[in-house]
Motif scaffolding. Structure first.
Motif, PDB file in Angstrom:
ATOM      1  N   LEU A  66       0.601  -1.061   0.301  1.00  0.00           N
ATOM      2  CA  LEU A  66       0.155  -0.059   0.218  1.00  0.00           C
ATOM      3  C   LEU A  66       0.618   1.462  -0.135  1.00  0.00           C
ATOM      4  CD1 LEU A  66      -3.508   0.550   0.272  1.00  0.00           C
ATOM      5  CD2 LEU A  66      -2.409   1.585   2.763  1.00  0.00           C
ATOM      6  N   ILE A  67       0.452   2.031  -0.711  1.00  0.00           N
ATOM      7  CA  ILE A  67       1.502   3.607  -0.791  1.00  0.00           C
ATOM      8  C   ILE A  67       0.412   4.244  -0.183  1.00  0.00           C
ATOM      9  CG2 ILE A  67       2.329   5.079  -2.355  1.00  0.00           C
ATOM     10  CD1 ILE A  67       3.933   2.742  -3.959  1.00  0.00           C
ATOM     11  N   ARG A  68       1.086   5.593   0.597  1.00  0.00           N
ATOM     12  CA  ARG A  68       0.454   5.834   1.218  1.00  0.00           C
ATOM     13  C   ARG A  68       0.767   7.805   0.409  1.00  0.00           C
ATOM     14  NH1 ARG A  68      -0.513   8.067   7.310  1.00  0.00           N
ATOM     15  NH2 ARG A  68      -1.876   9.905   6.618  1.00  0.00           N
ATOM     16  N   ARG A  69      -0.171   7.940  -0.500  1.00  0.00           N
ATOM     17  CA  ARG A  69       0.201   9.974  -1.422  1.00  0.00           C
ATOM     18  C   ARG A  69      -0.036  10.305  -0.376  1.00  0.00           C
ATOM     19  NH1 ARG A  69       5.050  12.233  -2.876  1.00  0.00           N
ATOM     20  NH2 ARG A  69       4.317  13.499  -4.920  1.00  0.00           N
ATOM     21  N   LYS A  70       0.147  11.642   0.322  1.00  0.00           N
ATOM     22  CA  LYS A  70      -0.974  12.682   0.813  1.00  0.00           C
ATOM     23  C   LYS A  70      -2.248  11.926   1.558  1.00  0.00           C
ATOM     24  CE  LYS A  70       1.124  15.971  -1.579  1.00  0.00           C
ATOM     25  NZ  LYS A  70       0.603  16.822  -2.809  1.00  0.00           N
ATOM     26  N   GLU A  71      -3.292  12.874   1.132  1.00  0.00           N
ATOM     27  CA  GLU A  71      -4.445  11.451   1.861  1.00  0.00           C
ATOM     28  C   GLU A  71      -5.353  10.415   0.715  1.00  0.00           C
ATOM     29  OE1 GLU A  71      -5.507  12.687   4.326  1.00  0.00           O
ATOM     30  OE2 GLU A  71      -4.170  13.310   4.680  1.00  0.00           O
ATOM     31  N   GLU A  72      -4.040   9.604  -0.227  1.00  0.00           N
ATOM     32  CA  GLU A  72      -4.400   8.507  -1.017  1.00  0.00           C
ATOM     33  C   GLU A  72      -3.845   7.583  -0.954  1.00  0.00           C
ATOM     34  OE1 GLU A  72      -4.756  10.858  -5.057  1.00  0.00           O
ATOM     35  OE2 GLU A  72      -3.684   8.686  -5.839  1.00  0.00           O
ATOM     36  N   LEU A  73      -4.571   6.825  -1.129  1.00  0.00           N
ATOM     37  CA  LEU A  73      -4.043   5.018  -1.230  1.00  0.00           C
ATOM     38  C   LEU A  73      -4.049   4.449  -1.970  1.00  0.00           C
ATOM     39  CD1 LEU A  73      -5.724   3.530   2.766  1.00  0.00           C
ATOM     40  CD2 LEU A  73      -3.480   5.202   2.433  1.00  0.00           C
ATOM     41  N   ILE A  74      -2.622   3.767  -2.076  1.00  0.00           N
ATOM     42  CA  ILE A  74      -2.600   3.228  -3.445  1.00  0.00           C
ATOM     43  C   ILE A  74      -2.382   1.378  -3.357  1.00  0.00           C
ATOM     44  CG2 ILE A  74      -1.452   2.291  -5.597  1.00  0.00           C
ATOM     45  CD1 ILE A  74      -0.489   5.967  -5.500  1.00  0.00           C
ATOM     46  N   LEU A  75      -3.620   1.098  -3.892  1.00  0.00           N
ATOM     47  CA  LEU A  75      -2.817  -0.506  -3.396  1.00  0.00           C
ATOM     48  C   LEU A  75      -2.284  -1.313  -4.586  1.00  0.00           C
ATOM     49  CD1 LEU A  75      -3.797  -3.047  -1.096  1.00  0.00           C
ATOM     50  CD2 LEU A  75      -5.771  -3.388  -2.702  1.00  0.00           C
ATOM     51  N   ILE A  76      -0.984  -2.077  -4.655  1.00  0.00           N
ATOM     52  CA  ILE A  76      -0.682  -3.494  -5.111  1.00  0.00           C
ATOM     53  C   ILE A  76      -1.189  -5.002  -4.930  1.00  0.00           C
ATOM     54  CG2 ILE A  76       1.145  -3.601  -6.265  1.00  0.00           C
ATOM     55  CD1 ILE A  76       2.556  -0.861  -5.374  1.00  0.00           C
ATOM     56  N   ASP A  77      -1.783  -5.148  -5.758  1.00  0.00           N
ATOM     57  CA  ASP A  77      -1.784  -6.738  -5.732  1.00  0.00           C
ATOM     58  C   ASP A  77      -3.406  -6.916  -4.329  1.00  0.00           C
ATOM     59  OD1 ASP A  77      -0.835  -7.367  -7.710  1.00  0.00           O
ATOM     60  OD2 ASP A  77       0.735  -7.933  -6.506  1.00  0.00           O
ATOM     61  N   CYS A  78      -4.037  -7.607  -3.941  1.00  0.00           N
ATOM     62  CA  CYS A  78      -5.331  -7.515  -3.664  1.00  0.00           C
ATOM     63  C   CYS A  78      -5.770  -9.083  -3.598  1.00  0.00           C
ATOM     64  CB  CYS A  78      -6.391  -6.640  -4.455  1.00  0.00           C
ATOM     65  SG  CYS A  78      -7.125  -6.664  -2.894  1.00  0.00           S
ATOM     66  N   PRO A  79      -4.876  -9.832  -1.943  1.00  0.00           N
ATOM     67  CA  PRO A  79      -4.751 -11.278  -2.517  1.00  0.00           C
ATOM     68  C   PRO A  79      -6.329 -10.875  -0.982  1.00  0.00           C
ATOM     69  CG  PRO A  79      -3.168 -10.395  -1.095  1.00  0.00           C
ATOM     70  CD  PRO A  79      -3.332  -9.189  -1.845  1.00  0.00           C
ATOM     71  N   GLY A  80      -6.555 -11.906  -0.544  1.00  0.00           N
ATOM     72  CA  GLY A  80      -7.380 -11.432   1.083  1.00  0.00           C
ATOM     73  C   GLY A  80      -7.138 -10.359   2.820  1.00  0.00           C
ATOM     74  N   SER A  81      -8.062 -10.095   3.290  1.00  0.00           N
ATOM     75  CA  SER A  81      -7.662  -9.419   3.987  1.00  0.00           C
ATOM     76  C   SER A  81      -7.063  -7.518   4.429  1.00  0.00           C
ATOM     77  CB  SER A  81      -6.995 -10.305   4.926  1.00  0.00           C
ATOM     78  OG  SER A  81      -8.253 -11.969   5.803  1.00  0.00           O
ATOM     79  N   VAL A  82      -7.723  -6.984   3.197  1.00  0.00           N
ATOM     80  CA  VAL A  82      -6.834  -6.244   2.847  1.00  0.00           C
ATOM     81  C   VAL A  82      -8.004  -4.714   3.885  1.00  0.00           C
ATOM     82  CG1 VAL A  82      -6.707  -4.543   0.675  1.00  0.00           C
ATOM     83  CG2 VAL A  82      -5.836  -6.859   0.483  1.00  0.00           C
ATOM     84  N   ILE A  83      -9.249  -4.942   3.642  1.00  0.00           N
ATOM     85  CA  ILE A  83      -9.870  -4.194   4.824  1.00  0.00           C
ATOM     86  C   ILE A  83      -8.957  -4.344   5.833  1.00  0.00           C
ATOM     87  CG2 ILE A  83     -11.751  -3.678   5.410  1.00  0.00           C
ATOM     88  CD1 ILE A  83     -12.042  -2.937   2.739  1.00  0.00           C
ATOM     89  N   ARG A  84      -8.738  -5.212   6.035  1.00  0.00           N
ATOM     90  CA  ARG A  84      -8.984  -5.645   8.206  1.00  0.00           C
ATOM     91  C   ARG A  84      -7.815  -5.183   7.963  1.00  0.00           C
ATOM     92  NH1 ARG A  84      -6.596  -9.893  10.925  1.00  0.00           N
ATOM     93  NH2 ARG A  84      -7.333  -9.254  13.141  1.00  0.00           N
ATOM     94  N   LYS A  85      -6.348  -5.383   7.141  1.00  0.00           N
ATOM     95  CA  LYS A  85      -5.082  -4.456   7.286  1.00  0.00           C
ATOM     96  C   LYS A  85      -4.721  -3.370   6.656  1.00  0.00           C
ATOM     97  CE  LYS A  85      -3.895  -8.198   5.208  1.00  0.00           C
ATOM     98  NZ  LYS A  85      -2.933  -8.908   4.581  1.00  0.00           N
ATOM     99  N   ILE A  86      -5.992  -2.501   6.491  1.00  0.00           N
ATOM    100  CA  ILE A  86      -5.370  -1.366   6.126  1.00  0.00           C
ATOM    101  C   ILE A  86      -6.112  -0.579   7.368  1.00  0.00           C
ATOM    102  CG2 ILE A  86      -6.590   0.364   4.823  1.00  0.00           C
ATOM    103  CD1 ILE A  86      -6.590  -1.201   1.916  1.00  0.00           C
ATOM    104  N   LYS A  87      -7.111  -0.976   8.500  1.00  0.00           N
ATOM    105  CA  LYS A  87      -7.753  -0.961   9.578  1.00  0.00           C
ATOM    106  C   LYS A  87      -7.012  -1.062  10.575  1.00  0.00           C
ATOM    107  CE  LYS A  87     -12.733  -1.105   8.200  1.00  0.00           C
ATOM    108  NZ  LYS A  87     -14.087  -1.872   8.046  1.00  0.00           N
TER     109      LYS A  87
END
Ligand SMILES: [Zn+2]
Ligand SMILES: [Zn+2]
Length: 258
Positions: free
Chosen positions: A24-45
């Protein structure tokens, strides 16, 4: 401050410590996700970030450990009126469309909309006004892509290999680069036991040698196979046989500054 978060650092077989690789790249207020396996939402939280800030998703290739969580990601955000750009090869875009359609996740009632952007294998595009992304092919799967990010304001470059065997073309692009995040699936001894491995992935000894020759300033190995018995110390020792630059071994949820 721009950050990279390692949502997962393992290979196709997750372990207790390491889930499938995604970044996950955080660029100012926006996030850029690279690849999408499981539990991504939980891990971002867990990182105390907001998944609704994901504005772009980049797909390296269509192996399950890099893509199987996409339907769950969209489903989790179905009540949020969002527009997310998804970038990938032609094959990856077709695959993602089919994957979302299986779960009817492109219907009108899904407020989180995914807009697809097909990348040529030699492409350059703007992820945000001062963040350029160069795309090129790596020889892992038919249309596997590597991404080189150019943070213009900070004058920093970051190259992420995705899954790949040793690619001389990639290391040409990595010459003198600030940060290289690279496939480092196993120590080298497993190449003798599983001869297909060097055709698909990179071992630690080769990675250290190639990174040293390319003058990589900061090396971050990733995608450690969970199904084989070795220690991270073995990985470090093999890389350090040749590589003298900064070495970071990321754990899941590690964050670094660009
Ligand atoms: Zn993989
Ligand atoms: Zn793969």
């Amino acid at each position: 401050m721009n950050k990279i978060y390692f949502l997962g650092t393992g290979g196709s077989a997750a372990t207790i410590e390491r889930d499938n690789t995604s970044l996950l790249i955080r660029r100012k207020e926006e996030l850029i996700l690279i690849d999408c396996p499981g539990s991504v939402i939980r891990k971002i939280k867990m990182l105390e970030l907001d998944p609704r800030k994901v504005r772009s998703i980049l797909i390296t290739h269509t192996h399950p450990d890099h893509i199987y969580g996409l339907p769950a990601f969209v489903h989790s955000l179905m009540l949020d009126k969002l527009s997310i750009k998804l970038y990938g090869s032609e094959e990856a875009i077709e695959f993602c469309c089919k994957l979302l359609d299986i779960f009817q996740l492109r219907e009108d009632k899904i407020l989180c909309r995914i807009n697809f952007f097909k990348l040529e294998t030699q492409a350059k595009f703007d992820l945000s006004p001062d963040l350029k992304c160069n795309v090129f092919k790596v020889p892992h799967k038919e249309s596997s892509l590597a991404f080189c990010f150019d943070f213009e304001q900070e004058r920093k470059k970051l190259l992420y290999s995705g899954d790949t065997p040793v690619s001389p073309q990639l290391f040409k692009r990595a010459a003198g680069i600030d940060t290289l995040i690279h496939d480092c699936s196993t120590p080298s001894r497993f190449s003798k036991i599983y001869p297909y491995l060097p055709t698909m992935h990179t071992d630690a000894l080769s990675l250290g040698l190639m990174a040293q020759q390319a003058g990589v300033k900061r090396l971050i190995p990733i995608h450690f196979f969970g199904e084989l018995d070795y220690s991270i110390d073995e990985i470090i020792n093999e890389i350090r046989q040749n590589y003298t630059g900064e070495l970071i071994i990321p754990e899941d949820l590690t964050k670094i500054t660009i």
